[in-house]
Design a protein around this motif. Structure first.
Motif, short mmCIF file in Angstrom:
data_model
loop_
_atom_site.label_atom_id
_atom_site.label_comp_id
_atom_site.label_asym_id
_atom_site.label_seq_id
_atom_site.Cartn_x
_atom_site.Cartn_y
_atom_site.Cartn_z
N VAL A 1 36.36 40.62 34.53
CA VAL A 1 37.48 40.84 35.43
C VAL A 1 38.69 40.14 34.81
N TRP B 1 41.35 40.45 45.52
CA TRP B 1 40.71 40.22 44.22
C TRP B 1 39.21 40.00 44.36
N SER B 2 38.82 39.15 45.30
CA SER B 2 37.41 38.76 45.37
C SER B 2 36.48 39.94 45.64
N TYR C 1 36.41 42.53 44.02
CA TYR C 1 36.12 43.16 42.72
C TYR C 1 35.37 42.22 41.78
N TYR C 2 35.00 41.03 42.23
CA TYR C 2 34.35 40.05 41.37
C TYR C 2 32.88 40.36 41.12
N GLN C 3 32.22 40.99 42.08
CA GLN C 3 30.77 41.19 41.97
C GLN C 3 30.42 41.93 40.68
N SER D 1 30.70 40.80 37.70
CA SER D 1 31.44 40.33 36.53
C SER D 1 30.58 39.34 35.73
N VAL E 1 35.52 36.10 32.98
CA VAL E 1 36.84 36.19 33.59
C VAL E 1 37.91 35.98 32.53
N ALA F 1 39.92 30.80 41.42
CA ALA F 1 38.96 31.59 40.65
C ALA F 1 37.87 30.69 40.07
N HIS G 1 35.49 29.92 42.83
CA HIS G 1 34.93 31.02 43.61
C HIS G 1 33.43 31.14 43.33
N GLN H 1 31.38 33.56 43.13
CA GLN H 1 30.94 34.63 42.22
C GLN H 1 31.45 34.43 40.79
N LEU H 2 32.38 33.49 40.59
CA LEU H 2 32.95 33.31 39.26
C LEU H 2 32.68 31.94 38.66
#
Length: 186
Positions: free
Chosen positions: A18, A75-76, A78-80, A82, A85, A108, A111, A113-114
């Motif tokens: 991402v 934004w979040s 679309y993180y799944q 990834s 970054v 980020a 987060h 997921q990131l």
């Protein structure tokens, strides 16, 4: 004596990454140049765009998310999925915009997921007179304490030196390939 077959080369690994950053940071311009597309008529991304960016040793499927205020809040979503970054910031921006970019990067990095993924942070627009050096950005963004234990790279970038940008992405791909290192969580 054995000869190698002349079949097709093995497929390059693909990674889903991402790409985030504020409007005007240069995300679209850098990605377009990496894909050998012209940079004429580039407009800010509204919503998102996806580009397959080829490198000699991998293909990055880059989901670039628009940086406008009305888009950042999504934004979040679309993180799944990834695996890494790319965060692009305008190193020559106003103090106010740099503070906003700092806040977005901190969000980020923390987060769920990131937070365990590798980060490539590009301090873009290094060709502008007001550009802050990568070291100034690192200090201002407080990256040492915040990103301790994470896998991240901070490099300066400009569309005038795409070889350096490609080298930065090469280092990033090495981090993506290095799945064995589990970074500490903050």
């Amino acid at each position: 004596m054995k000869y190698l077959s002349n079949g097709p080369p093995p497929p390059r690994p693909e990674y889903d990454v991402v790409c985030i950053g504020l409007t005007g940071a240069g995300k679209t311009s850098l990605l377009s140049r990496l894909c050998s597309e012209g940079s004429d008529g580039i407009v800010p991304t509204t919503g998102f765009s996806i580009k397959a960016v080829p490198f000699p040793n991998a293909i990055l499927n880059v989901k670039e998310l628009g940086g406008a205020d009305n888009i950042k809040k999504y934004w979040s979503r679309y993180y799944q999925g990834s695996q890494g970054v790319v965060f692009v910031l305008d190193s020559a921006s106003s103090d106010e915009d740099l503070e906003a970019a700092r806040n977005e990067l901190h969000s980020a990095l923390q987060h769920p997921q990131l937070c365990t993924l590798p980060f490539l942070i590009l301090a873009n627009h290094q060709d502008k007179p007001a550009a802050r050096t990568p070291n100034q950005v690192k200090k201002y963004f407080e990256l040492e304490p915040l990103a301790r234990g994470k896998r991240w790279i901070l490099e300066g970038s400009t569309t005038d030196n795409m070889e350096a940008v490609k080298e930065s992405f090469g280092q990033f791909i090495s981090l993506l390939e290095d799945k064995d290192t589990e970074p500490a969580r903050i």
